[in-house]
Write an enzyme that holds these catalytic residues in place. Structure first.
Site, PDB file in Angstrom:
ATOM      1  N   SER A 193       0.818  -1.217   0.000  1.00 17.86           N
ATOM      2  CA  SER A 193       0.000   0.000   0.000  1.00 17.86           C
ATOM      3  C   SER A 193       0.848   1.262   0.000  1.00 17.86           C
ATOM      4  O   SER A 193       1.629   1.503  -0.913  1.00 17.86           O
ATOM      5  CB  SER A 193      -0.960  -0.056   1.195  1.00 17.86           C
ATOM      6  N   ASP A 252      -2.318   6.085  -3.427  1.00 19.71           N
ATOM      7  CA  ASP A 252      -1.160   5.455  -2.802  1.00 19.71           C
ATOM      8  C   ASP A 252      -0.694   4.315  -3.700  1.00 19.71           C
ATOM      9  O   ASP A 252      -1.193   4.148  -4.812  1.00 19.71           O
ATOM     10  CB  ASP A 252      -1.497   4.969  -1.389  1.00 19.71           C
ATOM     11  N   ASP A 293      -1.047   1.086  -3.958  1.00 17.92           N
ATOM     12  CA  ASP A 293      -1.958   0.092  -4.520  1.00 17.92           C
ATOM     13  C   ASP A 293      -3.301   0.691  -4.909  1.00 17.92           C
ATOM     14  O   ASP A 293      -4.212  -0.025  -5.314  1.00 17.92           O
ATOM     15  CB  ASP A 293      -2.155  -1.083  -3.560  1.00 17.92           C
ATOM     16  N   ASP A 300      -5.842   1.995  -3.333  1.00 16.98           N
ATOM     17  CA  ASP A 300      -7.105   1.772  -2.638  1.00 16.98           C
ATOM     18  C   ASP A 300      -7.525   3.007  -1.848  1.00 16.98           C
ATOM     19  O   ASP A 300      -8.544   2.986  -1.161  1.00 16.98           O
ATOM     20  CB  ASP A 300      -7.045   0.534  -1.731  1.00 16.98           C
TER      21      ASP A 300
END
Length: 452
Positions: free
Chosen positions: A104, A246, A248, A250
């Site tokens: 992340s 960010d 990833d 999400d």
């Protein structure tokens, strides 16, 4: 062995804490727990596997794929895609489980493994515990039940994942973005190609930064944890707004035309009013965490909307939403869940919906975000401490009690151990920023001395 799973999967320094052996073993255990739960005569279990662009994701992906295939699971390898894309594909392809390799917003040396159950849903604690139990049982000597011959899993690349996900985003967008100029900071991460493609197809004029991942530069001075570059780019290009993801993708934070940050609370406030207007905000309720700014709570009350607060972590927000049938929830950090269209936080979807609201209303992002006033809130991260002792330290309890007495009804204190890093977050809210800063620093000093 301590619990492997944190608040968002298994995470650590790649090739030190998170090794290929661990990734392989956990994947076999996950196959036994998640795939076998839905097996029936003639059924071959399937897994969707994706990753962010970290260099370590290459060998960890190989380990995960090997583990799954050795357990008899067919693998669809979707390559570099955002976490919510892997969750979406797990659902629409009818896979038994999904696996995302990402840490992340963490720095590049870290990596992580996130598992999704059938339908693309994050795992409940009991499923994580079962996976850990199976992994530990076989790590200490009990042999795996291994298929042979035609029983082993087959592996193939699923190149259609990119188009399937982008098409989904555009299908659920309430209106086009024609006339908007948007700067996208992709954090050199998993959405570097997906997000610009979606915004461009939706009609926006797109400027991208942080969209050249090389495996080593993810989250490096850019993205949702470093908004400086985005602020400057929005002002330089005269854009209507900026969107930051960010690693990833999400999560989503935003910047208005003047370069001012619009955080997750403000994004939730904007989207809640848009969804109420559209009749899709079920129960006129928004779900957020205890970290939400007090100004968000006051704004929801003023607008006649209900606010449900949970423990920190988008998984707890999601649990409350699913349990009670709510449609919108999220965190100040930018995890926003629109449950009708996603099973997890989706930064690209959030950014598209926020931009769509700007386009539909003709109002600036600053004007829309002005529905709530952020009260002064100071957050200090105290690293390298024993976070497990936050609730048991007498010195810390006394310091918190003194701070709460000083703040009275005009503020609040929250201490939270990080779920993914060896640090404690100290949050203080007060009507006066100098008071908030002073109290937060005193508490941070006590955390360091008492738990260091």
């Amino acid at each position: 062995m301590g619990r492997l799973f944190g608040t968002d999967g298994v995470r650590g320094v790649a090739n030190a804490d998170l090794t290929a052996e661990l990734a392989l073993g956990l994947s076999v255990a996950a196959a036994h727990v998640l795939a076998e739960a839905g097996t029936f005569e003639g059924h071959r279990p399937t897994a969707v596997v994706g990753r962010d662009p970290r260099a370590s994701g290459e060998f960890l992906e190989a380990a995960v794929v090997a583990g799954l295939a050795s357990a008899g699971v067919d693998v669809l390898r979707v390559g570099v895609l955002p976490t919510p894309a892997v969750a979406h594909l797990t659902g629409v392809l009818g896979a038994d489980l999904g696996v995302m390799l990402s840490a992340s917003h963490n720095a590049m040396p870290d990596n992580g493994i996130k598992f999704f159950a059938r339908g693309g849903h994050k795992l409940a604690d009991d499923l994580e515990d079962r996976i850990e139990s199976v992994y530990e049982e076989h790590r200490t000597g009990a042999p795996w039940a291994r298929p042979t011959g035609a029983g082993v899993g087959r592996v193939r690349d699923y190149d259609e994942g990119f188009e399937t996900y982008v098409s989904h985003l555009l299908t659920v967008l309430p209106n086009r973005l024609d006339g908007l100029k948007v700067v996208l900071d992709e954090a050199h991460g998993a959405a570097a190609h997906v997000s610009p493609e979606a915004f461009t197809r939706a009609g926006a004029q797109v400027v991208t930064i942080g969209a050249e991942p090389d495996g080593l530069n993810i989250n490096d001075g850019c993205g949702s944890t470093h908004l400086g570059l985005l602020r400057a780019a929005v002002v330089e290009h005269g854009a209507d707004l900026g969107i930051a993801h960010d690693g990833d993708a999400d999560r989503c934070l935003a910047v208005d035309a003047a370069g001012n940050e619009v955080d997750g609370d403000q994004i939730l406030a904007v989207l809640s009013l848009a969804m109420r207007e559209a009749g899709t905000l079920r129960g006129d309720t928004v779900v957020a965490t205890v970290m939400s700014n007090l100004g968000f709570k006051l704004a929801m009350e003023r607008e006649g909307l209900n606010l449900v607060q949970t423990a920190v972590g988008d998984r707890y927000v999601l649990e409350s939403m699913k349990e009670n049938g709510y449609a919108l929830g999220g965190e100040q950090s930018g995890h926003v869940i629109v449950l009708d269209h996603a099973t997890t936080g989706d930064g690209t979807l959030t950014g598209l919906m926020l931009a769509a609201r700007v386009a539909a209303t003709g109002k600036s992002l600053a004007e829309l975000a002005g529905v709530m006033e952020r009260l002064p809130q100071i957050l200090i991260n105290v690293p390298d401490v024993d976070k497990s002792r936050v609730k048991t330290s007498g010195d810390l309890a006394a310091a918190v009690a003194a701070a709460e007495t000083e703040l009275g009804a005009t503020g609040r204190v929250l201490l939270r151990p990080s779920g993914t890093e060896p640090l404690v977050r100290v949050m203080v809210e007060a009507a006066d920023i100098e008071q908030a800063r002073a109290v937060a620093q005193r508490l941070a000093d006590v955390v360091k001395s008492a738990l260091g």
